[in-house]
Design a protein around this motif. Structure first.
Motif, PDB file in Angstrom:
ATOM      1  N   ASP A  11       0.825  -1.211   0.000  1.00  0.00           N
ATOM      2  CA  ASP A  11       0.000   0.000   0.000  1.00  0.00           C
ATOM      3  C   ASP A  11       0.857   1.259   0.000  1.00  0.00           C
ATOM      4  O   ASP A  11       0.552   2.219  -0.704  1.00  0.00           O
ATOM      5  CB  ASP A  11      -0.945  -0.001   1.198  1.00  0.00           C
ATOM      6  N   LYS A  12       1.937   1.255   0.763  1.00  0.00           N
ATOM      7  CA  LYS A  12       2.827   2.419   0.783  1.00  0.00           C
ATOM      8  C   LYS A  12       3.513   2.620  -0.565  1.00  0.00           C
ATOM      9  O   LYS A  12       3.674   3.747  -1.025  1.00  0.00           O
ATOM     10  CB  LYS A  12       3.867   2.268   1.893  1.00  0.00           C
ATOM     11  N   ALA A  13       3.897   1.527  -1.200  1.00  0.00           N
ATOM     12  CA  ALA A  13       4.541   1.622  -2.515  1.00  0.00           C
ATOM     13  C   ALA A  13       3.557   2.166  -3.553  1.00  0.00           C
ATOM     14  O   ALA A  13       3.920   3.043  -4.352  1.00  0.00           O
ATOM     15  CB  ALA A  13       5.076   0.258  -2.942  1.00  0.00           C
ATOM     16  N   ILE A  14       2.335   1.672  -3.533  1.00  0.00           N
ATOM     17  CA  ILE A  14       1.320   2.164  -4.477  1.00  0.00           C
ATOM     18  C   ILE A  14       1.029   3.636  -4.213  1.00  0.00           C
ATOM     19  O   ILE A  14       0.926   4.430  -5.160  1.00  0.00           O
ATOM     20  CB  ILE A  14       0.029   1.323  -4.374  1.00  0.00           C
ATOM     21  N   ASP A  15       0.909   4.019  -2.943  1.00  0.00           N
ATOM     22  CA  ASP A  15       0.686   5.429  -2.618  1.00  0.00           C
ATOM     23  C   ASP A  15       1.832   6.299  -3.122  1.00  0.00           C
ATOM     24  O   ASP A  15       1.601   7.390  -3.658  1.00  0.00           O
ATOM     25  CB  ASP A  15       0.537   5.612  -1.104  1.00  0.00           C
ATOM     26  N   ALA A  16       3.057   5.839  -2.978  1.00  0.00           N
ATOM     27  CA  ALA A  16       4.219   6.603  -3.442  1.00  0.00           C
ATOM     28  C   ALA A  16       4.208   6.747  -4.965  1.00  0.00           C
ATOM     29  O   ALA A  16       4.449   7.836  -5.492  1.00  0.00           O
ATOM     30  CB  ALA A  16       5.510   5.942  -2.977  1.00  0.00           C
ATOM     31  N   VAL A  17       3.923   5.656  -5.658  1.00  0.00           N
ATOM     32  CA  VAL A  17       3.898   5.707  -7.127  1.00  0.00           C
ATOM     33  C   VAL A  17       2.785   6.631  -7.611  1.00  0.00           C
ATOM     34  O   VAL A  17       3.003   7.494  -8.477  1.00  0.00           O
ATOM     35  CB  VAL A  17       3.740   4.283  -7.717  1.00  0.00           C
ATOM     36  N   PHE A  18       1.583   6.485  -7.050  1.00  0.00           N
ATOM     37  CA  PHE A  18       0.484   7.354  -7.457  1.00  0.00           C
ATOM     38  C   PHE A  18       0.754   8.810  -7.085  1.00  0.00           C
ATOM     39  O   PHE A  18       0.372   9.730  -7.811  1.00  0.00           O
ATOM     40  CB  PHE A  18      -0.838   6.881  -6.853  1.00  0.00           C
ATOM     41  N   GLY A  19       1.422   9.016  -5.955  1.00  0.00           N
ATOM     42  CA  GLY A  19       1.795  10.374  -5.573  1.00  0.00           C
ATOM     43  C   GLY A  19       2.758  10.998  -6.571  1.00  0.00           C
ATOM     44  O   GLY A  19       2.615  12.166  -6.937  1.00  0.00           O
ATOM     45  N   LEU A  20       3.739  10.224  -7.019  1.00  0.00           N
ATOM     46  CA  LEU A  20       4.668  10.721  -8.039  1.00  0.00           C
ATOM     47  C   LEU A  20       3.952  11.013  -9.361  1.00  0.00           C
ATOM     48  O   LEU A  20       4.220  12.033 -10.007  1.00  0.00           O
ATOM     49  CB  LEU A  20       5.793   9.721  -8.269  1.00  0.00           C
ATOM     50  N   ILE A  21       3.065  10.117  -9.746  1.00  0.00           N
ATOM     51  CA  ILE A  21       2.304  10.338 -10.984  1.00  0.00           C
ATOM     52  C   ILE A  21       1.485  11.613 -10.868  1.00  0.00           C
ATOM     53  O   ILE A  21       1.466  12.444 -11.794  1.00  0.00           O
ATOM     54  CB  ILE A  21       1.409   9.125 -11.303  1.00  0.00           C
ATOM     55  N   LEU A  22       0.816  11.801  -9.730  1.00  0.00           N
ATOM     56  CA  LEU A  22       0.019  13.010  -9.518  1.00  0.00           C
ATOM     57  C   LEU A  22       0.888  14.258  -9.529  1.00  0.00           C
ATOM     58  O   LEU A  22       0.508  15.283 -10.106  1.00  0.00           O
ATOM     59  CB  LEU A  22      -0.758  12.904  -8.201  1.00  0.00           C
ATOM     60  N   LEU A  23       2.076  14.171  -8.946  1.00  0.00           N
ATOM     61  CA  LEU A  23       3.000  15.299  -8.958  1.00  0.00           C
ATOM     62  C   LEU A  23       3.392  15.664 -10.386  1.00  0.00           C
ATOM     63  O   LEU A  23       3.349  16.840 -10.777  1.00  0.00           O
ATOM     64  CB  LEU A  23       4.253  14.978  -8.130  1.00  0.00           C
ATOM     65  N   PHE A  24       3.752  14.661 -11.194  1.00  0.00           N
ATOM     66  CA  PHE A  24       4.167  14.942 -12.574  1.00  0.00           C
ATOM     67  C   PHE A  24       3.005  15.435 -13.427  1.00  0.00           C
ATOM     68  O   PHE A  24       3.185  16.302 -14.284  1.00  0.00           O
ATOM     69  CB  PHE A  24       4.827  13.719 -13.206  1.00  0.00           C
ATOM     70  N   ILE A  25       1.805  14.919 -13.189  1.00  0.00           N
ATOM     71  CA  ILE A  25       0.640  15.431 -13.920  1.00  0.00           C
ATOM     72  C   ILE A  25       0.392  16.885 -13.537  1.00  0.00           C
ATOM     73  O   ILE A  25       0.115  17.722 -14.407  1.00  0.00           O
ATOM     74  CB  ILE A  25      -0.604  14.559 -13.659  1.00  0.00           C
ATOM     75  N   VAL A  74      -6.519  11.725  -7.235  1.00  0.00           N
ATOM     76  CA  VAL A  74      -6.918  12.379  -5.987  1.00  0.00           C
ATOM     77  C   VAL A  74      -7.991  11.540  -5.293  1.00  0.00           C
ATOM     78  O   VAL A  74      -7.955  11.348  -4.072  1.00  0.00           O
ATOM     79  CB  VAL A  74      -7.409  13.819  -6.252  1.00  0.00           C
ATOM     80  N   GLU A  75      -8.918  11.009  -6.049  1.00  0.00           N
ATOM     81  CA  GLU A  75      -9.957  10.144  -5.479  1.00  0.00           C
ATOM     82  C   GLU A  75      -9.342   8.878  -4.889  1.00  0.00           C
ATOM     83  O   GLU A  75      -9.822   8.379  -3.875  1.00  0.00           O
ATOM     84  CB  GLU A  75     -10.983   9.780  -6.548  1.00  0.00           C
ATOM     85  N   TYR A  76      -8.277   8.373  -5.500  1.00  0.00           N
ATOM     86  CA  TYR A  76      -7.612   7.193  -4.950  1.00  0.00           C
ATOM     87  C   TYR A  76      -7.094   7.476  -3.541  1.00  0.00           C
ATOM     88  O   TYR A  76      -7.214   6.640  -2.644  1.00  0.00           O
ATOM     89  CB  TYR A  76      -6.453   6.742  -5.844  1.00  0.00           C
ATOM     90  N   PHE A  77      -6.518   8.652  -3.338  1.00  0.00           N
ATOM     91  CA  PHE A  77      -5.988   8.976  -2.013  1.00  0.00           C
ATOM     92  C   PHE A  77      -7.100   9.153  -0.978  1.00  0.00           C
ATOM     93  O   PHE A  77      -6.882   8.954   0.208  1.00  0.00           O
ATOM     94  CB  PHE A  77      -5.100  10.216  -2.062  1.00  0.00           C
TER      95      PHE A  77
END
Length: 145
Positions: A11-25, A74-77
């Protein structure tokens, strides 16, 4: 237990990856909006505007697709689930973007238009079904509390 620790790390790894994707978007949307401003400024300075509209329309619709994708992250978080409706909204906007670009360039053919129309119909039907399933899940989970 080992499986609980693995799930926590997953879960932490997925949160980190999605966070990076959201940052780049988000960075991409900011850069795109800035470039859109300069493109609009160039349009004001240009003698003719007819040929330059396609760039602005393409850029605006591309930014809109990126915003729709960021909404799904954002909805994922918030819920730790990817909502299908946001992803379908982005797909629908992307297809409409492609149709508009082809129409502005006068490159649209009847068979391509039919294919896009069927694709939009299917995506729309899936989106309606996803909303209905989500509403039903909310209603069922609300009754259990």
């Amino acid at each position: 237990m080992l499986s609980d620790r693995i799930k926590v790390y997953y879960d932490k790894a997925i949160d980190a990856v999605f966070g990076l994707i959201l940052l780049f978007i988000s960075i991409g949307v900011a850069i795109g909006a800035l470039k859109l401003f300069f493109t609009t400024w160039d349009l004001i300075l240009a003698d003719g505007v007819t040929g330059n509209y396609i760039h602005i329309i393409t850029d605006v619709l591309t930014l809109y697709v990126m915003i729709e994708l960021s909404k799904s992250l954002v909805e994922y978080f918030k819920s730790h689930r990817l909502r299908l409706t946001f992803i379908l909204d982005a797909a629908i906007v992307f297809i409409v973007r492609e149709i508009l670009i082809a129409m502005f360039k006068h490159e649209v053919k009847a068979d391509m238009l039919y294919a896009f129309s069927v694709f939009l119909l299917v995506l729309g039907a899936i989106r309606i079904a996803a909303v209905m399933v989500y509403q039903r899940e909310k209603l069922i989970s609300g009754d259990e509390q």
